[in-house]
Design an enzyme around this catalytic site. Structure first.
Site, PDB file in Angstrom:
ATOM      1  N   GLY A 127       0.831  -1.190   0.000  1.00  0.00           N
ATOM      2  CA  GLY A 127       0.000   0.000   0.000  1.00  0.00           C
ATOM      3  C   GLY A 127       0.871   1.247   0.000  1.00  0.00           C
ATOM      4  O   GLY A 127       2.051   1.207   0.384  1.00  0.00           O
ATOM      5  N   CYS A 128       0.306   2.374  -0.432  1.00  0.00           N
ATOM      6  CA  CYS A 128       1.114   3.596  -0.567  1.00  0.00           C
ATOM      7  C   CYS A 128       1.525   4.166   0.793  1.00  0.00           C
ATOM      8  O   CYS A 128       2.711   4.432   1.029  1.00  0.00           O
ATOM      9  CB  CYS A 128       0.363   4.634  -1.402  1.00  0.00           C
ATOM     10  SG  CYS A 128      -1.301   5.028  -0.815  1.00  0.00           S
ATOM     11  N   TYR A 129       0.557   4.354   1.696  1.00  0.00           N
ATOM     12  CA  TYR A 129       0.921   4.810   3.041  1.00  0.00           C
ATOM     13  C   TYR A 129       1.818   3.771   3.714  1.00  0.00           C
ATOM     14  O   TYR A 129       2.718   4.115   4.484  1.00  0.00           O
ATOM     15  CB  TYR A 129      -0.328   4.988   3.896  1.00  0.00           C
ATOM     16  CG  TYR A 129      -1.097   6.260   3.692  1.00  0.00           C
ATOM     17  CD1 TYR A 129      -0.502   7.503   3.876  1.00  0.00           C
ATOM     18  CD2 TYR A 129      -2.456   6.229   3.363  1.00  0.00           C
ATOM     19  CE1 TYR A 129      -1.220   8.671   3.720  1.00  0.00           C
ATOM     20  CE2 TYR A 129      -3.184   7.388   3.196  1.00  0.00           C
ATOM     21  CZ  TYR A 129      -2.564   8.613   3.378  1.00  0.00           C
ATOM     22  OH  TYR A 129      -3.287   9.776   3.224  1.00  0.00           O
ATOM     23  N   ALA A 130       1.552   2.506   3.431  1.00  0.00           N
ATOM     24  CA  ALA A 130       2.304   1.439   4.091  1.00  0.00           C
ATOM     25  C   ALA A 130       3.784   1.517   3.760  1.00  0.00           C
ATOM     26  O   ALA A 130       4.632   1.441   4.648  1.00  0.00           O
ATOM     27  CB  ALA A 130       1.730   0.078   3.694  1.00  0.00           C
TER      28      ALA A 130
END
Length: 336
Positions: free
Chosen positions: A144-147
């Site tokens: 995921g991007c935030y991840a």
């Protein structure tokens, strides 16, 4: 002729970025780009920046994708698993959605709902031992991007025993492209410009992914919608495990990422900027110690459509195909 690749969900922002990267990749040949509602329309109608690529978006389905050697799935969460299950053995797949990131069915049910499709090889090459797993994988789950912005900042510090895995706090701002391309009133320019707004406070779906990849046991995550098209700036803080110096924190980050072509620990005192990573697969990190609380702080900047989606997917594909992982990718942003 290079490796034949296809992109499912090519009409979206991440799908369009994938097509752009593939078009400039010396070893990948795009043989199919698919969509749902925009199937039958020229690719350039969905993505004017790709004018000159003479391709029509096909209807998403296994028949058109099965002819490729490798398929990128840039579909909404929950839609990748069924399609991937219909692709024949031997077709490599990189899934940009969340369907196969989590190992725990309970975490999937809590944050996404529905049936858990099972975990694939996790697509973050910079994690210890992960490149070796990606090399032999046929199916890879992109982060995921935030991840990825958070994991890159936090994982080395927990692994080195410098911070406590409990009481990790993350506040991260993302550009509006992270919400996808579907028309939504709260994403209109008139609503977003001049405004910052939190969303999914206390219940964001990337929390279990971050905990799984870093070993964090307690994580408070607050995402913020920022008035910009793309980019993520994450501020990650944690309690130090005993007496910890800034030098030790920076040394742990540098030791982890010094061999990496895409992750840079900036010179001391230089803070990350989202604009500096625009259009690239770069991640910029900086560490600090809070003068009042003593908490360890790591700030991370990425392009959510690059490092947070398409560029990292290409990085994983390169590794799966036995290519240098930098092929067709840049660590340098576009400015101004």
């Amino acid at each position: 002729m290079g490796t034949r690749v296809a992109v499912a969900g090519a009409s979206g922002y991440a799908g369009g970025e994938l097509v752009r990267l593939i078009a400039g990749h010396p070893e990948l040949d795009l043989v199919a780009a698919t969509a749902h509602s925009q199937a039958g329309t020229p690719l350039a109608a969905a993505h004017p920046q790709l004018t000159g690529l003479d391709m029509v978006l096909a209807e998403t389905g296994p028949a058109v994708l099965s002819d490729a050697d490798l398929v990128f799935l840039a579909l909404p969460h929950g839609q990748s698993a069924a399609l991937a299950a219909q692709l024949p053995p031997g077709v490599k797949v990189v899934d940009l959605g969340a369907d196969h990131r989590l190992t725990a069915a309970a975490a999937w049910s809590r944050y996404y709902g529905g049936q858990h499709a099972g975990a694939w090889t996790y697509g973050l090459p910079e994690l210890p031992g992960q490149r070796e797993k990606i090399v032999v994988a046929e199916r890879v789950a992109n982060t995921g991007c935030y991840a990825v912005a958070t994991i890159l900042a936090l994982a080395p510090l927990i692994a080195a025993g410098l911070v406590e895995p409990e009481d990790v706090v993350v506040v991260a701002a993302s550009g509006t492209s992270g919400a996808g391309r579907a028309a939504k009133a709260h994403l209109l320019g008139s609503e977003v410009m001049g405004d910052l707004s939190p969303y999914k406070v206390g219940a964001h779906q990337h929390v279990p992914e971050i905990k799984q990849a870093t070993g964090a046991r307690s994580l408070s995550f607050t995402p913020i919608l920022a008035p910009m098209p793309r980019g993520i700036l994450a501020t990650v803080t944690a309690r130090p495990a005993g007496a910890v110096s800034l030098g030790a924190v920076r040394e742990a980050l540098i030791a982890t990422y010094d061999p990496s072509p895409f992750v840079t620990v900036l010179p001391e005192g230089v803070m990350p900027h989202t604009a500096a990573t625009l259009g690239s697969n770069a991640a910029h990190l900086q560490a600090a110690l809070d003068a009042d609380s003593g908490r360890v702080i790591v700030v991370s900047a990425i392009d959510n459509l690059g490092r947070g989606a398409a560029a990292q997917a290409v990085q994983c594909a390169n590794i799966m195909l036995g290519l240098p992982e930098t092929t067709g990718l840049s660590a340098y942003g576009v400015a101004p």
